[in-house]
Design a protein around this motif. Structure first.
Motif, mmCIF file in Angstrom:
data_model
loop_
_atom_site.group_PDB
_atom_site.id
_atom_site.type_symbol
_atom_site.label_atom_id
_atom_site.label_comp_id
_atom_site.label_asym_id
_atom_site.label_seq_id
_atom_site.Cartn_x
_atom_site.Cartn_y
_atom_site.Cartn_z
ATOM 1 N N ASP A 78 0.786 -1.227 0.000
ATOM 2 C CA ASP A 78 0.000 0.000 0.000
ATOM 3 C C ASP A 78 0.821 1.281 0.000
ATOM 4 O OD1 ASP A 78 -2.454 -1.417 0.086
ATOM 5 O OD2 ASP A 78 -2.207 -1.714 2.232
ATOM 6 N N ARG A 79 2.063 1.201 0.410
ATOM 7 C CA ARG A 79 2.888 2.401 0.518
ATOM 8 C C ARG A 79 3.597 2.686 -0.806
ATOM 9 N NH1 ARG A 79 6.917 1.578 4.860
ATOM 10 N NH2 ARG A 79 7.933 0.343 3.273
ATOM 11 N N VAL A 80 3.595 3.929 -1.175
ATOM 12 C CA VAL A 80 4.338 4.382 -2.345
ATOM 13 C C VAL A 80 5.538 5.163 -1.813
ATOM 14 C CG1 VAL A 80 4.268 5.800 -4.429
ATOM 15 C CG2 VAL A 80 2.241 4.500 -3.731
ATOM 16 N N GLU A 81 6.733 4.691 -2.098
ATOM 17 C CA GLU A 81 7.953 5.300 -1.563
ATOM 18 C C GLU A 81 8.176 6.731 -2.046
ATOM 19 O OE1 GLU A 81 9.977 4.163 0.766
ATOM 20 O OE2 GLU A 81 8.905 2.282 0.974
ATOM 21 N N THR A 82 8.003 6.956 -3.319
ATOM 22 C CA THR A 82 8.222 8.306 -3.868
ATOM 23 C C THR A 82 7.040 8.700 -4.737
ATOM 24 O OG1 THR A 82 9.480 7.306 -5.679
ATOM 25 C CG2 THR A 82 10.754 8.145 -3.806
ATOM 26 N N PRO A 83 5.937 9.111 -4.102
ATOM 27 C CA PRO A 83 4.755 9.471 -4.874
ATOM 28 C C PRO A 83 4.981 10.742 -5.692
ATOM 29 C CG PRO A 83 4.424 10.045 -2.590
ATOM 30 C CD PRO A 83 5.745 9.314 -2.675
ATOM 31 N N CYS A 84 4.323 10.816 -6.807
ATOM 32 C CA CYS A 84 4.400 11.960 -7.686
ATOM 33 C C CYS A 84 3.037 12.652 -7.661
ATOM 34 C CB CYS A 84 4.705 11.467 -9.099
ATOM 35 S SG CYS A 84 5.747 12.562 -10.013
ATOM 36 N N VAL A 85 3.002 13.936 -7.357
ATOM 37 C CA VAL A 85 1.763 14.700 -7.365
ATOM 38 C C VAL A 85 2.015 16.034 -8.049
ATOM 39 C CG1 VAL A 85 0.821 13.609 -5.267
ATOM 40 C CG2 VAL A 85 2.189 15.667 -5.069
ATOM 41 N N PRO A 86 0.959 16.645 -8.615
ATOM 42 C CA PRO A 86 1.133 17.959 -9.242
ATOM 43 C C PRO A 86 1.564 18.991 -8.204
ATOM 44 C CG PRO A 86 -1.031 17.024 -9.763
ATOM 45 C CD PRO A 86 -0.409 16.138 -8.733
ATOM 46 N N ALA A 87 2.200 20.055 -8.645
ATOM 47 C CA ALA A 87 2.699 21.094 -7.745
ATOM 48 C C ALA A 87 1.589 21.706 -6.896
ATOM 49 C CB ALA A 87 3.399 22.181 -8.558
ATOM 50 N N TRP A 88 0.378 21.849 -7.424
ATOM 51 C CA TRP A 88 -0.719 22.462 -6.672
ATOM 52 C C TRP A 88 -1.210 21.556 -5.554
ATOM 53 C CZ3 TRP A 88 -4.888 19.343 -6.843
ATOM 54 C CH2 TRP A 88 -5.046 18.518 -7.957
ATOM 55 N N CYS A 89 -0.862 20.287 -5.610
ATOM 56 C CA CYS A 89 -1.332 19.330 -4.611
ATOM 57 C C CYS A 89 -0.308 19.238 -3.512
ATOM 58 C CB CYS A 89 -1.550 17.972 -5.276
ATOM 59 S SG CYS A 89 -2.408 16.759 -4.286
#
Length: 137
Positions: free
Chosen positions: A126-137
């Protein structure tokens, strides 16, 4: 495609001590061996938002500060979606196997909200080590 059938396995409740999931009697055996896990993923139904109109909403006007002006529903956590399913990860505080009560740290669901499933949170899956999200998030 055959008909999909989803049945609630319990409901979310709140009292003076906090939140808990009350599991239907028929599903109490499914709580076995859950002790030892620190958290669970709870799938629940946005029951108070389940209307034909809400299910047809596919875009949202800037739901978050700094977000794009229009966002697709699948890029939001909005209850207004084709299938009003919610996912909350929450801490297990206590399990009463006999009564079928799973006391949790917090869940953003109202009293009586139908619970569809409970899954143990397992860091290896379930864990994501290095998640990627948009800058606004």
């Amino acid at each position: 495609m055959e008909d999909l059938k989803v049945q609630p396995i319990g409901t979310v409740q709140h009292d003076d001590s906090g939140a808990f999931i009350e599991v239907e009697a028929a599903y109490i055996p499914a709580l076995q061996a859950l002790e030892g896990f620190g958290h669970v993923n709870v799938l629940w139904w946005f029951s108070k938002c389940d209307t034909k109109e809400a299910r047809s909403i596919l875009e949202a006007p800037q739901p978050y500060k700094g977000a794009p002006e229009i966002m697709g529903t699948f890029a939001t956590r909005s209850p207004l979606r084709p299938n009003p399913i919610a996912l909350s990860t929450t801490e297990i505080i206590a399990i009463d196997q006999e009564k079928g009560v799973l006391r949790v740290g917090y869940i953003d669901a109202e009293d009586g909200t139908p619970v569809l499933d409970i899954k143990p949170y397992t860091p290896s899956m379930d864990r994501v080590e290095t998640p990627c999200v948009p800058a606004w998030c």
